[in-house]
Enzyme design. Structure first.
Site, PDB file in Angstrom:
ATOM      1  N   ASP A  66      41.711 -32.915 -32.674  1.00 13.67           N
ATOM      2  CA  ASP A  66      41.282 -31.646 -33.236  1.00 13.67           C
ATOM      3  C   ASP A  66      41.015 -30.711 -32.047  1.00 13.67           C
ATOM      4  O   ASP A  66      41.039 -31.144 -30.890  1.00 13.67           O
ATOM      5  CB  ASP A  66      40.022 -31.865 -34.075  1.00 13.67           C
ATOM      6  CG  ASP A  66      39.446 -30.586 -34.630  1.00 13.67           C
ATOM      7  OD1 ASP A  66      40.225 -29.759 -35.138  1.00 13.67           O
ATOM      8  OD2 ASP A  66      38.225 -30.403 -34.526  1.00 13.67           O
ATOM      9  N   ASP A  98      38.582 -27.341 -32.193  1.00 17.43           N
ATOM     10  CA  ASP A  98      37.207 -26.832 -32.187  1.00 17.43           C
ATOM     11  C   ASP A  98      36.202 -27.977 -32.246  1.00 17.43           C
ATOM     12  O   ASP A  98      36.330 -28.905 -33.060  1.00 17.43           O
ATOM     13  CB  ASP A  98      36.986 -25.903 -33.391  1.00 17.43           C
ATOM     14  CG  ASP A  98      37.799 -24.631 -33.295  1.00 17.43           C
ATOM     15  OD1 ASP A  98      37.938 -24.099 -32.183  1.00 17.43           O
ATOM     16  OD2 ASP A  98      38.300 -24.163 -34.342  1.00 17.43           O
TER      17      ASP A  98
END
Length: 248
Positions: free
Chosen positions: A10, A12
């Site tokens: 991922d 963020d």
């Protein structure tokens, strides 16, 4: 580890230690987005909501350089550079699957010298139009996954990437998925017994897995966790896990 491992990250709160979409709000006058825009999120969804924010920022003179400088204020998550560089050094494959956007991710990876470490970045496409306004579109429009938003099913993207690589003759020893948020739950459930899901401690993905019980493998068939769970608070934890995996 002679066989190739697929690392799926991922972005963020995983590669970077903040939320890129929320962070760019500081570029607004007095760092505030008008309430009439803030109220649109529940009706329009996150991606269209961000489009309205980008439009508002453009009207107030925010340029591409402002966005780039803003993104590069955000620190990488502690130890994450070392994890990414470890994967590259050992000739494994790394990808990003993120609900951020292509511009923000490209700024961070390019300016931190990490762009060459990732074979693919799957995210919402963004570009500056002829007026210099940042615009954003859906990565795709999906109706097959109740766990995911309409614009991005990370589990589907991950499986399609693996299938494409298989067609190219590449078969992974295992998949290591590193994430933090609710939208990382779908890909977590699609991993196999040979794979690893790495949820960031105290973040939403970790909490969802914790709610499945002390033994996440004993849940119902619809949401059965088959992958091995490796918790992390910094990239240092992931790196130590990878080194132990190498010794096996």
């Amino acid at each position: 580890m002679a066989e190739k491992i697929l690392f799926a990250f991922d972005f963020d709160h995983t590669v970077i230690d903040d939320n890129s979409d929320l962070y760019c709000k500081k570029l607004a006058p007095n760092g505030k987005i008008p309430q009439e825009i803030e109220q649109t999120y529940s009706d329009l969804g996150w991606t269209k909501y961000m489009g309205l924010i980008f439009e508002y920022l453009h009207k107030h003179g925010v340029t591409e350089q402002h966005f780039r400088d803003c993104m590069n204020e955000i620190p990488l998550t502690k130890g994450m550079r070392e994890v990414i560089e470890y994967a590259t050094k050992n000739e494994h494959e790394s990808i990003i699957i993120s609900d951020s956007n292509s511009r923000f991710i490209d700024y961070v990876l390019t300016d931190r010298g990490l762009k060459g470490s990732f074979s693919e970045v799957y995210t919402n496409p963004a570009h500056f139009n002829e007026d210099g306004q940042l615009t954003i579109a859906y990565y795709h429009t999906q109706d097959w996954c109740d766990l995911s938003t309409v614009n991005l099913c990370k589990g589907h993207i991950l499986q399609e990437h693996i299938k494409r690589r298989q067609n190219d003759g590449i078969h992974y020893k295992c998949v290591v998925f590193v994430g933090d948020g609710t939208n990382d739950f779908c890909p977590a459930l699609r991993l196999t017994e040979n794979d690893y899901i790495c949820p960031r401690v105290s973040y939403r993905l970790w909490k969802k897995i914790q709610k499945m019980g002390n033994d996440p493998h004993s849940t119902n068939d619809k949401q059965k966790m088959r992958a091995q769970v490796v918790d992390w608070t910094s990239g240092v934890d992931i790196l130590e896990f990878l080194k132990s995996l190498e010794r096996c």
